[in-house]
Design a protein around this motif. Structure first.
Motif, mmCIF file in Angstrom:
data_model
loop_
_atom_site.group_PDB
_atom_site.id
_atom_site.type_symbol
_atom_site.label_atom_id
_atom_site.label_comp_id
_atom_site.label_asym_id
_atom_site.label_seq_id
_atom_site.Cartn_x
_atom_site.Cartn_y
_atom_site.Cartn_z
ATOM 1 N N PRO A 196 0.803 -1.234 0.000
ATOM 2 C CA PRO A 196 0.000 0.000 0.000
ATOM 3 C C PRO A 196 0.828 1.274 0.000
ATOM 4 O O PRO A 196 0.389 2.310 -0.522
ATOM 5 C CB PRO A 196 -0.826 -0.128 1.287
ATOM 6 N N TYR A 229 -3.213 3.624 -8.665
ATOM 7 C CA TYR A 229 -3.878 2.329 -8.459
ATOM 8 C C TYR A 229 -4.026 1.563 -9.772
ATOM 9 O O TYR A 229 -3.985 0.325 -9.789
ATOM 10 C CB TYR A 229 -5.256 2.524 -7.836
ATOM 11 N N LEU A 262 -12.283 -0.317 2.865
ATOM 12 C CA LEU A 262 -11.513 0.711 3.551
ATOM 13 C C LEU A 262 -12.425 1.694 4.261
ATOM 14 O O LEU A 262 -13.572 1.919 3.846
ATOM 15 C CB LEU A 262 -10.647 1.471 2.550
ATOM 16 N N PRO A 312 -9.994 6.161 -1.014
ATOM 17 C CA PRO A 312 -8.657 6.019 -1.594
ATOM 18 C C PRO A 312 -8.363 7.014 -2.709
ATOM 19 O O PRO A 312 -7.194 7.265 -3.019
ATOM 20 C CB PRO A 312 -8.664 4.585 -2.124
ATOM 21 N N VAL A 352 -5.243 3.568 1.776
ATOM 22 C CA VAL A 352 -5.042 2.143 1.496
ATOM 23 C C VAL A 352 -4.023 1.503 2.433
ATOM 24 O O VAL A 352 -3.856 0.281 2.423
ATOM 25 C CB VAL A 352 -4.627 1.900 0.024
#
Length: 394
Positions: A320, A337, A368, A372, A379
């Motif tokens: 992450p 991502y 989460l 994000p 993350v």
């Protein structure tokens, strides 16, 4: 067919830069694939799971890990095969807990990933991510990665051909070659060319015959250029990639796996612990890396997500953290991502079934508390929920 519907969450599906509010999707419990999704009133199902307004995004795909490595054995301690197998099992579970649902081995002692995948297929390796195996890496005699249990030493195109064919016979699913020296080897440097173009080209030829991919450890030049001329599918590290090389990567469709966390963490934590030469190698390269990588990204090179997990201080829980470093190259959080959800999946050849949360693909995802797309720090959450095929693993 029994079905599970997950609802009441905000979805980032990995395909673009947008969230979908009040989202839901339905998973076929038997196949583990998404069969429906939408917003608003959720579809009926045998089981309904309320995610309580949290955020859902795809699991990460890390295409550069060394699962038999011990990040605490900082001087390259040799492990027995049984020890390496236990380490790999533990490291795979740590990867999954951090949100990594698919990994590619990039050099594994004793071909342990190949052997463990057989156990995984038999249901004997619980709470571990999907794997694309590599087995041991390929290096020249005395080169980076030449070790008793971690590498194949090859010194001609013919030796490479025989070794690669043998690796595939034994179950490897991808190939890792060493085009340059590296940070962790005391007697070589990033700019030292190692395997030749001819040797690496044979590996590419044999791998492509089987629709497999070749990754090249290539940190400096002329090794990066040699790897590109050999036709490898991905350049790993690529710290000193030039403008011309970046343009060649775009033309050839070559992926770049920057493994920024591996380079960043050594000068951050290594002083007084690692040898001075090793810390200096990493520190000297880091500033240049950011400049070179920013240029490559602007030119359109396709970046993947890989961390080199297993190198000193580079734990299997740190995937992450790679995304925050990728944003330093000029990427938005969504673009960072997508190095995982789109590019890593495509590099491994599994993008038709993995990577993004679309109907027809496996429901591999993480839940989460924070958005994000607002901040990559979201993350890094330690207590996230992680699902494989719609079944909760952590």
């Amino acid at each position: 067919m029994t079905k599970t519907t997950f609802f009441n969450f905000t979805l980032f599906d990995g395909t673009n830069d947008q969230n979908q509010a009040d989202a839901w999707f339905t998973v076929d419990d038997a196949s583990g694939k998404l069969i429906d999704r939408g917003q608003g009133t959720p579809a009926t199902a045998d089981t309904r799971v309320d995610l309580k307004g949290q955020y859902v995004m795809p699991g990460f795909m890390n295409v550069h890990v060394h699962v038999t490595a011990d990040t605490q054995a900082l001087q390259g301690k040799e492990h027995a095969e049984a020890e390496a197998g236990v380490l790999a099992f533990t490291n795979l579970q740590t990867l999954l807990k951090s949100g990594v649902t698919y990994v590619r081995g990039c050099g594994t002692d004793y071909d342990a990933d190949v052997k463990l995948k057989k156990l995984q297929r038999a249901g004997q390796l619980p709470h571990t991510p999907h794997m694309l195996t590599s087995g041991r890496a390929f290096s020249m005699t005395g080169g980076h990665g030449d070790s008793p249990h971690g590498g194949h030493a090859v010194d001609s195109p013919d030796e490479m051909r025989k070794a690669v064919r043998t690796a595939f016979k034994n179950g490897a699913e991808s190939i890792k070659v060493m085009a340059t020296g590296g940070v962790m080897t005391p007697n070589d440097f990033m700019e030292d060319a190692q395997l030749s173009v001819a040797e690496m080209h044979v590996a590419v030829e044999e791998a492509h015959h089987k629709r497999r991919v070749v990754a090249a450890h290539a940190e400096g030049n002329p090794g990066i250029q040699n790897a590109l001329d050999a036709g490898v599918d991905s350049v790993e590290h690529g710290f000193y990639v030039t403008e011309d090389e970046a343009k060649q990567m775009v033309k050839q469709g070559t992926y770049l796996t920057p493994t920024l966390i591996a380079e960043w963490v050594i000068p951050e934590q290594g002083h007084g612990v690692l040898p001075d030469w090793e810390v200096k190698k990493a520190a000297d390269a880091l500033d240049d890396t950011y400049v070179n990588m920013r240029r490559a990204f602007k030119l359109g090179v396709k970046f993947t997500c890989g961390t080199d997990a297993g190198t000193p201080f580079n734990g299997f829980d740190l995937t992450p953290n790679e995304f925050g470093l990728l944003t330093k190259l000029g990427m938005t959080p969504a673009q960072a991502y997508q190095c995982s959800t789109l590019n890593s999946a495509a590099l491994m050849g599994v993008d038709q079934e993995y990577g993004t949360l679309e109907v027809g693909k496996f429901a591999d995802f993480q839940v989460l508390k924070a958005d994000p797309l607002t901040d990559t720090a979201a993350v890094v959450q330690a207590d996230k929920q992680v699902y494989l095929g719609g079944h909760r693993e952590f």
